[in-house]
Design an enzyme around this catalytic site. Structure first.
Site: not given
Length: 784
Positions: A527, A611, A653, A655, A677, A706
């Site tokens: 990634r 986010d 959001h 994570c 998450e 993921h």
């Protein structure tokens, strides 16, 4: 005779390849297009070409180049090398099937948990330590890297995460009764064995990275960590026949740990004295001057390894001379893992902006220029110093950088707290949205198909015009909306087909940013992202997302959620200005996004997600520095939605964060719904949420996006029921951990179908229990 430490070096280098060769090799191997031998040949070529290139840039001394390559993650590599994670491999490389199963999971086993590497945007895999873990040395991979490089004419420096940092990043396995640090002596003995293996192979220098020593580690005081460093490295240094030990402390300044580490017997100490660290700790250079013994080679990490501005070489040379040492080496403050390869590939950047930048290759030349200037004079590298002078002068004079209207607006908003009204009022007003109990939704993005990527590329290159491009994007939105309706999701999104990246897309549409064509940086595994470059004051010339969200709302009767990226995340995932405080840039971005939120609301979008997955990421490593950061970062988020109606539901959001450390800040964001998450940690985060008494709505992720595995319905039911033990049903949302852009449609369809089915099963079970309660009450029994 042991080779001297090089005068110019770096502590790490990008490993994905200038044209993402590693990414292509990984994905080809995972898909079965190439076998293990083909993969090994590809990465061998990448490593050797990297060594050749670095030597050509000036790192030509023995051990100037670190062997910092990894197939996926350097923490995973070290954990396997020391047996923290058991390994069946005794060959020259890791067993690839075993290795990638740990990194990515399989159909039957989940991957290791993943989280952020200190305060960067790099993700590492989190090892687990059980009581019965037996540390064992597996140095074969390191030995193979050394032999491979030597065969190609290079004496490279093996690199391992140091034992203190490795244990600081390790979590206890379920049921474990001891802390990871309780096992430090056992682990040190295995590092000692690895050092011996490298000595037998003729290695003169080995590098241990210890960023934990510049951070506050929960459960361990700075003084305890400093004593552990002294104890550990004294033990590792005690062997008479060994490679020399080079220990680095990147990402900040050593405090209590400086004396213990410098006096432990190590041979070289790498320190971060970049301008960013000196600004936070102005006395650091003076302490290094007085507290590092002359027999320890000081490796001055003065070239910033994390940002991309050309260095002010004359100021850096003054700082190096201030150290007042007869021998000093010049290096980067951190690994160059965090920056792209070279500015030379960026032909589309504005010429003036490009001249202000230094990526990895340019930073190597800056290191080499300073190393030469220490012993000679700036004239020894006149061209490098002239480039640095020109970059500094033209950037300070540029009309691109400052915008008086933006500065006036930011100053006028400086006293605004960003609060709308109380949550109870908003919650009551939002009942008109008609959102059901245990609502299902996604975090925003859907798979980015080859067709979608091709359409964006064709539009960017001019092969298709705006009309054709818009039609293609709307076709994809129709597909995504249709799929969500078919699966039964309650709050739908448009899938973000027009967005190449959640930060880059906004940067391309905001004044004050520049974006690159090839400025790829590894986030994890294969990634990669292209962080935008924030070079000036920020404003929004035109609406960005409104057209796509409004079109989506016309295609469905279901509630539509608009999608924005928050100001802190845009900062965290960009290369930021170093000429103004971060809080000023955060407010500018927040006010630009506030215009977008008001336009979305006016277009009839009643749910808007802003986010902020990087909120924890920018948290300073030292506790004493955190309150100020959390104050301005949280306020900037609130500014984005400060003017909207109570009827508009604001989501956020987050994570890959240690949420317990910032739970006050998450609460202070004052979002109506927070998705987080949670799947990889099996809802561990909810203990923090419940203990805190978090009262707003929350969506702990139940599907780990993921990993390519599709979670089964019983697994998802178990996670939802675990969440319900902490969160009332009227405040719980059901969603994946993160966006779906990196996944394929077959697995996404299956996983989301299971997610909805699991939610429905939980609702049915709850309804059945309710009917049972009524029956018992009717029979004179108390309800459960």
């Amino acid at each position: 005779m042991t080779a001297p430490f090089p005068t110019a070096t770096i502590t790490g280098y990008p490993r994905i390849g200038a044209r993402r060769e590693l990414k292509r090799a990984l994905e080809s191997f995972w898909s079965g297009r190439i076998d293990a031998d083909d993969f090994s040949r590809s990465v061998h070529t990448l490593r050797i070409e990297t060594y050749h290139r670095l030597a050509g840039l000036g790192l030509s001394e023995d051990y100037a180049i670190p062997a910092s390559y990894s197939h996926y993650d350097h923490v995973l590599d070290t954990a396997l090398t020391v047996g923290l994670i058991p390994s069946s491999s005794n060959g020259s490389d890791f067993d690839l099937t075993e290795y990638f199963a740990l990194a990515r999971g399989t159909a039957s086993t989940p991957p290791l948990e993943m989280t952020k590497w200190f305060d960067t945007n790099y993700h590492y895999l989190v090892p687990e330590l059980a009581d019965d873990t037996a540390f064992t040395a597996h140095p074969q991979h390191l030995l193979a890297l050394v032999a491979e490089a030597e065969a190609a004419g290079h004496r490279v420096r093996p690199v391992l995460v140091g034992p203190l940092t490795l244990l600081a990043l390790t979590k206890p396995a379920p049921g474990t009764t001891t802390r990871p640090f309780d096992r430090l002596d056992e682990l040190t003995a295995v590092y000692h064995e690895i050092i011996g293996s490298l000595a037998a192979a003729g290695v003169d220098w080995i590098q241990f990275d210890e960023p934990a020593l510049v951070a506050d580690i929960p459960g361990t005081s700075d003084e305890e960590l400093a004593e552990a460093a002294r104890h550990t490295y004294s033990a590792l240094s005690a062997t008479e026949v060994r490679p020399r030990l080079f220990v680095t402390a990147p990402y900040g300044s050593l405090r209590a740990g400086l004396n213990g580490l410098a006096g432990s017997g190590i041979d070289a100490l790498g320190v971060d004295i970049s301008s960013a660290t000196r600004a936070v700790d102005p006395q650091y250079v003076q302490r290094l001057r007085t507290q590092v013994p002359d027999h320890v080679r000081l490796v001055a990490g003065i070239i910033d390894g994390r940002n991309i501005w050309a260095d002010d070489l004359r100021t850096s040379l003054d700082v190096l001379r201030e150290l007042n040492r007869e021998t000093v080496s010049v290096s980067t403050s951190t690994s160059l893992l965090h920056v792209p390869y070279t500015v030379e590939q960026e032909t589309a950047l504005p010429v003036d902006v490009a001249s202000w930048l230094s990526f990895a290759e340019e930073k190597v030349t800056e290191v080499e220029a300073l190393a030469a200037a220490i012993t000679e004079a700036p004239e020894a590298r006149a061209a490098a110093f002239e480039r640095a002078d020109r970059a500094r002068r033209t950037r300070s004079e540029s009309a691109r950088v400052h915008n008086d209207a933006v500065l006036a607006r930011t100053e006028a908003a400086a006293a605004h707290t960003g609060f709308r009204t109380d949550f109870a009022t908003r919650h009551a007003a939002q009942q008109t949205l008609g959102i059901p109990e245990l609502p299902t939704t996604t975090i925003g993005s859907f798979p980015q198909t080859p067709e979608v990527r091709r359409a964006r590329a064709d539009h960017r290159s001019g092969r298709i015009d705006d009309t054709d491009y818009t039609a293609l994007m709307k076709d994809e939105i129709d597909r995504v909306v249709g799929l969500q309706e078919e699966l039964g999701l309650d709050v739908v999104v448009h899938g973000e087909p027009e967005r190449n990246d959640m930060v880059q897309y906004f940067a391309e549409n905001l004044d004050g940013f520049a974006t690159t064509d090839n400025g790829w940086v590894q986030s994890y595994g294969s990634r990669c992202t292209r962080p935008p470059i924030l070079f000036g004051d920020v404003s929004r010339p035109n609406p960005i997302t409104v057209e796509w969200s409004a079109y989506t709302a016309q295609q469905t009767s279901r509630t539509v959620k608009g999608m924005l990226t928050g100001p802190v995340t845009i900062l965290a995932w960009s290369f930021v200005r170093d000429d103004v405080p971060l809080r000023e840039s955060a407010d500018q971005i927040a006010l630009a996004l506030a215009d977008e939120v008001l336009d979305l609301e006016a277009a009839g979008i009643g749910v808007i997600q802003v986010d902020e997955p990087a909120l924890r990421e920018l948290l300073p490593l030292r506790e004493s520095d955190r309150a100020d950061y959390l104050d301005w970062s949280v306020r900037s988020f609130r500014l984005v939605a400060a003017q909207v109606s109570p009827r508009t539901q604001i989501h956020t959001h987050l994570c890959y964060s240690e949420f317990g450390e910032i739970i006050d800040a998450i609460n202070a964001l004052d979002a109506d719904v927070t998705s987080i998450e949670a799947a990889r940690s099996r809802m561990e985060v909810l203990d923090d949420i419940a203990e805190y008494g978090f009262e707003r709505e929350i969506g702990p992720g139940v599907y780990d996006i993921h990993s390519p595995r599709v979670p089964a319905v019983p697994e998802l039911v178990e996670l939802i029921e675990a969440a319900l033990r902490h969160v009332p049903a009227d405040r719980l949302w059901i969603n994946p951990d993160c966006g779906l852009k990196t996944r394929g449609y077959p697995e996404v369809r299956a996983a989301l179908a299971n997610l909805v089915a699991a939610r429905d099963e939980v609702l049915t079970t709850r309804a059945d229990r309710g009917r049972g309660d009524h029956a018992l009450v009717g029979a004179g029994q108390p309800p459960r």
